[in-house]
Motif scaffolding. Structure first.
Motif, PDB file in Angstrom:
ATOM      1  N   LEU A  39      -8.440   6.383  75.286  1.00 43.42           N
ATOM      2  CA  LEU A  39      -8.135   5.188  74.502  1.00 43.42           C
ATOM      3  C   LEU A  39      -7.785   5.583  73.077  1.00 43.42           C
ATOM      4  N   VAL A  40      -6.929   4.799  72.449  1.00 44.10           N
ATOM      5  CA  VAL A  40      -6.540   5.090  71.070  1.00 44.10           C
ATOM      6  C   VAL A  40      -6.600   3.831  70.223  1.00 44.10           C
ATOM      7  N   GLY A  41      -6.631   4.061  68.912  1.00 45.45           N
ATOM      8  CA  GLY A  41      -6.441   2.988  67.946  1.00 45.45           C
ATOM      9  C   GLY A  41      -7.447   1.861  68.024  1.00 45.45           C
ATOM     10  N   GLU A  42      -6.928   0.657  67.790  1.00 42.57           N
ATOM     11  CA  GLU A  42      -7.769  -0.537  67.694  1.00 42.57           C
ATOM     12  C   GLU A  42      -8.552  -0.800  68.967  1.00 42.57           C
ATOM     13  N   VAL A  43      -7.922  -0.545  70.103  1.00 41.77           N
ATOM     14  CA  VAL A  43      -8.577  -0.823  71.377  1.00 41.77           C
ATOM     15  C   VAL A  43      -9.879  -0.023  71.484  1.00 41.77           C
ATOM     16  N   ARG A  44      -9.798   1.263  71.147  1.00 42.12           N
ATOM     17  CA  ARG A  44     -10.997   2.101  71.211  1.00 42.12           C
ATOM     18  C   ARG A  44     -12.036   1.639  70.188  1.00 42.12           C
ATOM     19  N   ALA A  45     -11.585   1.328  68.983  1.00 38.29           N
ATOM     20  CA  ALA A  45     -12.503   0.869  67.925  1.00 38.29           C
ATOM     21  C   ALA A  45     -13.187  -0.442  68.311  1.00 38.29           C
ATOM     22  N   GLU A  46     -12.421  -1.357  68.899  1.00 37.95           N
ATOM     23  CA  GLU A  46     -12.996  -2.647  69.302  1.00 37.95           C
ATOM     24  C   GLU A  46     -14.020  -2.489  70.408  1.00 37.95           C
ATOM     25  N   LEU A  47     -13.715  -1.644  71.389  1.00 41.25           N
ATOM     26  CA  LEU A  47     -14.682  -1.419  72.460  1.00 41.25           C
ATOM     27  C   LEU A  47     -15.939  -0.764  71.880  1.00 41.25           C
ATOM     28  N   SER A 111      -8.207  -6.260  79.239  1.00 39.79           N
ATOM     29  CA  SER A 111      -6.800  -6.191  79.655  1.00 39.79           C
ATOM     30  C   SER A 111      -6.016  -5.253  78.742  1.00 39.79           C
ATOM     31  N   ARG A 112      -6.375  -5.194  77.454  1.00 39.11           N
ATOM     32  CA  ARG A 112      -5.704  -4.256  76.547  1.00 39.11           C
ATOM     33  C   ARG A 112      -6.140  -2.814  76.807  1.00 39.11           C
ATOM     34  N   ILE A 113      -7.399  -2.619  77.193  1.00 36.46           N
ATOM     35  CA  ILE A 113      -7.878  -1.281  77.567  1.00 36.46           C
ATOM     36  C   ILE A 113      -7.087  -0.777  78.777  1.00 36.46           C
ATOM     37  N   LEU A 114      -6.932  -1.643  79.776  1.00 31.93           N
ATOM     38  CA  LEU A 114      -6.242  -1.241  81.006  1.00 31.93           C
ATOM     39  C   LEU A 114      -4.784  -0.884  80.757  1.00 31.93           C
ATOM     40  N   LEU A 115      -4.167  -1.489  79.739  1.00 33.09           N
ATOM     41  CA  LEU A 115      -2.780  -1.155  79.398  1.00 33.09           C
ATOM     42  C   LEU A 115      -2.653   0.287  78.913  1.00 33.09           C
ATOM     43  N   GLN A 116      -3.731   0.843  78.352  1.00 31.50           N
ATOM     44  CA  GLN A 116      -3.688   2.218  77.842  1.00 31.50           C
ATOM     45  C   GLN A 116      -4.023   3.250  78.920  1.00 31.50           C
ATOM     46  N   LEU A 117      -4.441   2.794  80.066  1.00 32.26           N
ATOM     47  CA  LEU A 117      -4.895   3.710  81.119  1.00 32.26           C
ATOM     48  C   LEU A 117      -3.895   3.773  82.272  1.00 32.26           C
ATOM     49  N   PRO A 118      -3.872   4.901  82.989  1.00 31.09           N
ATOM     50  CA  PRO A 118      -3.016   4.976  84.174  1.00 31.09           C
ATOM     51  C   PRO A 118      -3.394   3.882  85.186  1.00 31.09           C
ATOM     52  N   ALA A 119      -2.476   3.552  86.077  1.00 29.02           N
ATOM     53  CA  ALA A 119      -2.710   2.510  87.077  1.00 29.02           C
ATOM     54  C   ALA A 119      -3.944   2.816  87.925  1.00 29.02           C
ATOM     55  N   GLY A 120      -4.655   1.781  88.300  1.00 33.44           N
ATOM     56  CA  GLY A 120      -5.787   1.933  89.212  1.00 33.44           C
ATOM     57  C   GLY A 120      -7.150   1.852  88.547  1.00 33.44           C
ATOM     58  N   TYR A 121      -7.193   1.864  87.210  1.00 37.20           N
ATOM     59  CA  TYR A 121      -8.491   1.814  86.533  1.00 37.20           C
ATOM     60  C   TYR A 121      -9.172   0.460  86.658  1.00 37.20           C
ATOM     61  N   ASP A 122      -8.389  -0.611  86.940  1.00 31.42           N
ATOM     62  CA  ASP A 122      -9.027  -1.921  87.107  1.00 31.42           C
ATOM     63  C   ASP A 122     -10.109  -1.851  88.185  1.00 31.42           C
ATOM     64  N   LEU A 123      -9.883  -1.038  89.213  1.00 35.49           N
ATOM     65  CA  LEU A 123     -10.886  -0.883  90.268  1.00 35.49           C
ATOM     66  C   LEU A 123     -12.150  -0.220  89.739  1.00 35.49           C
ATOM     67  N   LEU A 124     -11.983   0.785  88.878  1.00 38.23           N
ATOM     68  CA  LEU A 124     -13.148   1.484  88.336  1.00 38.23           C
ATOM     69  C   LEU A 124     -13.974   0.563  87.443  1.00 38.23           C
ATOM     70  N   PHE A 125     -13.283  -0.365  86.755  1.00 40.68           N
ATOM     71  CA  PHE A 125     -13.983  -1.323  85.888  1.00 40.68           C
ATOM     72  C   PHE A 125     -14.544  -2.496  86.701  1.00 40.68           C
ATOM     73  N   GLY A 126     -14.303  -2.480  88.013  1.00 36.36           N
ATOM     74  CA  GLY A 126     -14.807  -3.559  88.855  1.00 36.36           C
ATOM     75  C   GLY A 126     -13.994  -4.834  88.715  1.00 36.36           C
ATOM     76  N   HIS A 127     -12.756  -4.719  88.280  1.00 35.22           N
ATOM     77  CA  HIS A 127     -11.900  -5.892  88.111  1.00 35.22           C
ATOM     78  C   HIS A 127     -10.631  -5.738  88.938  1.00 35.22           C
ATOM     79  N   ALA A 128     -10.790  -5.573  90.215  1.00 38.80           N
ATOM     80  CA  ALA A 128      -9.642  -5.308  91.076  1.00 38.80           C
ATOM     81  C   ALA A 128      -8.586  -6.400  90.954  1.00 38.80           C
TER      82      ALA A 128
END
Length: 131
Positions: A39-47, A111-128
């Protein structure tokens, strides 16, 4: 609002069905250190702002990632960092930690975190399929 350390670990311990808070903490440290590298920038800081302080520091000072890891490789990397872990237990660790992080983040930030990650991470976050 920042989740308290005890509450955060309790949730991870519950979801991961760990025998002790120490196991939950170990999983949280490894998974968030790996996530922070993606993660980079604001998204990482906000999380980070929504995590307990100890974990926010781990997220902000991540293990360097040479390249974005696919979800499968993220799980494998987690297994490599946790003593005695297998890919199966690491999948469990990742799911427990990231689903609690997702709760702390909320839908908009997630949803902004998932935009920074490769496809498929929604499953890891439990948000399929949400995104």
């Amino acid at each position: 609002m920042t989740m308290r350390w005890e509450a955060f670990l309790e949730k991870i311990q519950e979801r991961g069905e760990y025998g002790s808070p120490q196991e939950a903490e170990r999983a949280a440290r490894v998974v968030l250190a790996l996530l922070g590298a993606h993660l980079v920038g604001e998204v990482r800081a906000e999380l980070a702002a929504r995590l307990p302080e100890t974990l926010s520091l781990i997220l902000l000072n991540p293990l360097p990632a040479a390249e974005p890891l696919t979800p499968e490789r993220f799980v494998r990397a987690t297994a490599a960092w946790i003593e005695g872990a297998t890919e199966q237990t690491a999948t469990w660790d990742v799911g427990a930690v990231l689903s609690v992080a997702a709760d702390a983040a909320g839908e908009d930030l997630l949803s902004r975190i998932l935009l920074q990650l490769p496809a498929g991470y929604d499953l890891l976050f439990g948000h399929a399929g949400s995104g």
